[in-house]
Enzyme design. Structure first.
Site, PDB file in Angstrom:
ATOM      1  CB  THR A 104      35.918 -37.156 -20.208  1.00 46.29           C
ATOM      2  OG1 THR A 104      36.159 -35.920 -20.878  1.00 46.29           O
ATOM      3  CG2 THR A 104      34.812 -37.892 -20.947  1.00 46.29           C
ATOM      4  CG  PHE A 144      35.287 -42.540 -20.546  1.00 47.74           C
ATOM      5  CD1 PHE A 144      35.240 -42.496 -21.927  1.00 47.74           C
ATOM      6  CD2 PHE A 144      36.189 -41.706 -19.895  1.00 47.74           C
ATOM      7  CE1 PHE A 144      36.067 -41.651 -22.657  1.00 47.74           C
ATOM      8  CE2 PHE A 144      37.024 -40.845 -20.608  1.00 47.74           C
ATOM      9  CZ  PHE A 144      36.963 -40.822 -21.995  1.00 47.74           C
TER      10      PHE A 144
END
Ligand code: PEP
Ligand code: MN
Length: 687
Positions: free
Chosen positions: A285, A287
């Site tokens: 992921t 960010f």
């Protein structure tokens, strides 16, 4: 039985371990000392304005280390893996040092970060990792929503918010994109975190007793395959992974599980029922870190800029905006479209590109964009967190450790003569008339059809984990770029070994991943195309299937490179029409393989049609490679045919190898033994 006398006294395990411990401690000392030197280097670079990265120097460094490693018995892949990590650490350190000097210290020695979620949320892990090397203490606070986390920063109560923006499996996090458009915050950093999902419960409940699994919808998507196996469990979309863990703890129902990080289980004192449950092992992921004010960026730091823009509704307006980036030489890394609230069927575009707002090219681009967009908002410029690896060249990897051996000169690529009357109607998309320049196909980090010739090698068929791993190690060590291995074998006799199927595919893919090699494997049936494409890097259409039109249409519909082998009885014209089937169904990543045709000659398994290579090079933009193994059927003929194919313009070679050819389950007589293959690879890349 008495053992033969050992001339050197055997040291016991504890002695050996003590010696290992000492060596490991020394390695750490070296690494720490190396970091100190890197820090001095960055200061010197900063003083005379040199860029953080110098990939030319990094490449030379890796290549020198590979040579030194070989002298000490360390293989090139191992040395590359270890030093890639060390180089990446050095780049990170330099970026951090430059940035620290450029940005102000956090007030009161504490960095206060807002995130969405509960204790142990991935966002919290990312926040701690992102600021880990800052001298200040990091304090994290969880909030129910992204907007609440952002508001804490906007209103000045906290310094930063960290927001997940995209995941490599499940895609963009739309709420965050929409939030970025509406806040006054600026992106000042990014962080990429490997997401490792666990199945968590209050007790060690057997899988078949689970009735419910709660998690964030994205995590549920990312673990869909594992969840399908929990037949009796209902799925429950929850606001956040870590909050789902808090929720099941509160309920205290042992049949109700949650998906979240290991840290969330630890922080709530719960039990992990299973680890690594995501569909993709590589699940990351990204960010973004947002703050009230932009932070100064050191000009030497590789940066990225994000913006949101709306283009006009007239035809071509998005293209006009994208041309601005091309004309200014700014590489785009992301283009995402989002609907505009209250304006149905109108879109806004989020763009990430390399460069910082202060750079001349970026300033120029922003000014140009104001002329071709209706709305433009720069979301921020920040240091990039991903730095691409430098790869040593195959020429160096394939080099012998000792004095170089006498080399056979290999003639350079011959110019293709005009020998074929062109009737391109059956293969328009494959023709040079349609596309004049050579097609280059990206396969892993390698460009097939590009400057460096391609070497594909591996066994005819995957037979066992040990066999394919041994081959992968040799293939990597020789500098070859792609690992081959059949798992569905098209055998002339139904009684011959048919391949290990999906089990073999797992072994092939694992061996490839472990050695950082993309893999190619043959598909025989249309229903296997999608599942194989999900795992293998290249799909092979074998000679016997060159005119299996259903199969060709199917591989034409997936986004995976295809190696199309020439049929045993197929003309060049038919080969190009077969390629056209794939191209016309959407997939433009096709390369052709000359592997011998059937003639009256029986001295060799097939007759290698060398002439086809320059003919194809002239007629089509698709890359052309050659497989002399299946053409000759005899290992002794493979090296001379490789030379010939290279001399006549083949852009790559595929050969079969085997650790013990006499024991091979298929095509043993044509499999090269490792030493011959290693010499051949050296000659291939050095030529
Ligand atoms: C192969 O490459 O594994 C193979 C079966 O080759 P061909 O289709 O060229 O016979
Ligand atoms: Mn074979």
């Amino acid at each position: 039985m008495s053992k033969p006398a050992d001339p050197t006294p055997q040291r016991d395990v504890s002695q050996l371990r003590a010696e290992l411990d000492e060596l490991d401690a020394k390695s750490l000392e070296f690494l720490a000392r190396r970091r100190e030197l890197v820090r001095e280097v960055v200061q010197a670079k900063s003083a005379d304005g040199q860029a953080v990265r110098d990939q030319g120097r990094e490449g030379e460094l890796l290549e020198r280390l590979i040579g030194l490693g070989r002298e000490r018995g360390l293989d090139a892949h191992f040395v590359t893996k270890v030093f890639r990590e060390i180089i990446a650490d050095s780049v990170r350190l330099q970026v951090e040092d430059l940035q620290r000097a450029a940005s102000p210290d956090a007030s009161g020695g504490v960095i206060q970060v807002a995130f969405q979620g509960g204790a142990g949320a991935y966002s919290e892990l990312a926040a701690n990792a992102h600021f880990a090397n800052r001298p200040e203490r990091v304090s994290t606070s969880g909030f129910k929503t992204f907007a609440a986390a952002a508001q804490e920063v906007e209103e000045g109560r906290l310094d930063y918010a960290i927001l997940p923006i995209e995941n490599t499996t499940s895609g963009s996090i739309n709420d965050v994109y929409d939030l970025l458009r509406s806040t006054s915050l600026t992106i000042v950093g990014e962080h990429r975190l490997k997401v490792e999902h666990c199945l968590i419960a209050t007790e060690s409940t057997p899988f078949n007793q689970l009735t419910r699994v709660s998690s964030h919808p994205q995590a549920i998507l990312q673990c869909s395959k594992f969840l399908e196996s929990l037949v009796g469990a209902e799925l429950d979309a929850y606001t956040d992974t870590a909050l789902a863990v808090e929720h099941i703890k509160e309920l205290g129902d042992p049949t109700h599980a949650a998906i979240a990080s290991e840290e969330a289980a630890r922080r709530n004192d719960l039990v992990i029922l299973s680890r690594e449950i995501a569909n993709e092992e590589e699940n990351y992921t990204r960010f973004v870190v947002v703050a009230r004010q932009p932070e100064p960026l050191d000009p030497l730091v590789p940066a990225r800029t994000s913006l949101v823009m709306s283009t006009g509704q007239k035809a071509g307006s998005l293209v006009e905006a994208l041309l601005v980036f091309r004309d200014r030489g700014l590489a785009l890394s992301k283009l995402e479209s989002r609907p505009i609230p209250g304006r149905p069927f109108e879109e806004q575009f989020y763009v990430d590109f390399e460069g910082a707002e202060g750079d001349e090219a970026v300033m120029g681009a922003l000014e140009d964009l104001t002329r071709v967009t209706r709305y433009l908002k720069v979301l921020g410029s920040y240091p990039r967190c991903d730095h691409e690896h430098t790869s040593p060249s195959p020429r160096v990897i394939s080099e012998a450790p000792a004095a170089p051996t006498e080399q056979q000169p290999v003639a350079k690529e011959a110019k293709a003569p005009a020998v074929f009357s062109k009737n391109v109607s059956g293969w328009r998309l494959a023709s040079r008339e349609h596309k004049a320049e050579d097609t280059i196909i990206q396969i892993g980090s390698h460009e097939l059809g590009g400057e460096t010739p391609t070497l594909i090698a591996g066994p005819c068929a995957v037979e066992s984990a040990e066999q394919i791993n041994t081959c992968a190690r040799i293939v990597k060590e020789a500098g070859a770029q792609i690992l081959r291995g059949g798992v569905f074998k098209p055998r002339t006799s139904p009684y011959s070994f048919q391949g290990l199927g999906y089990e073999g595919l797992d072994l092939l893919v694992e061996a490839g991943r472990a050695h950082d090699l993309p893999v190619v494997t043959e598909v025989l049936a249309p229903e296997d195309v999608e599942p194989v494409a999900a795992r293998a890097d290249v799909l092979q259409i074998g000679a016997r299937n060159m005119q299996n039109f259903t199969l060709l249409k199917k591989v034409g519909s997936v986004d995976r490179p295809v190696m199309l082998k020439r049929g045993l009885m197929a003309s060049i014209d038919e080969l190009l029409q077969a390629a056209e089937y794939i191209l016309s169904h959407g997939n433009q990543q096709v390369f052709l393989c000359e592997r011998g045709i059937r003639t009256f000659e029986t001295a060799t398994r097939n007759t290698l049609d060398l002439g086809a290579i320059p003919v194809l090079r002239e007629l089509t933009h698709l890359p052309v490679i050659c497989d002399p193994s299946h053409a000759a059927g005899r290992r002794d003929l493979v090296p001379p045919l490789v030379r010939a194919a290279g001399a006549i313009g083949a852009q790559g070679i595929m050969v079969e190898i085997h650790p013990k050819p006499e024991e091979a389950l298929s095509d043993g007589p044509q499999a090269l033994r490792f030493p011959v293959f290693q010499d051949l690879a050296r000659e291939f890349f050095q030529g």
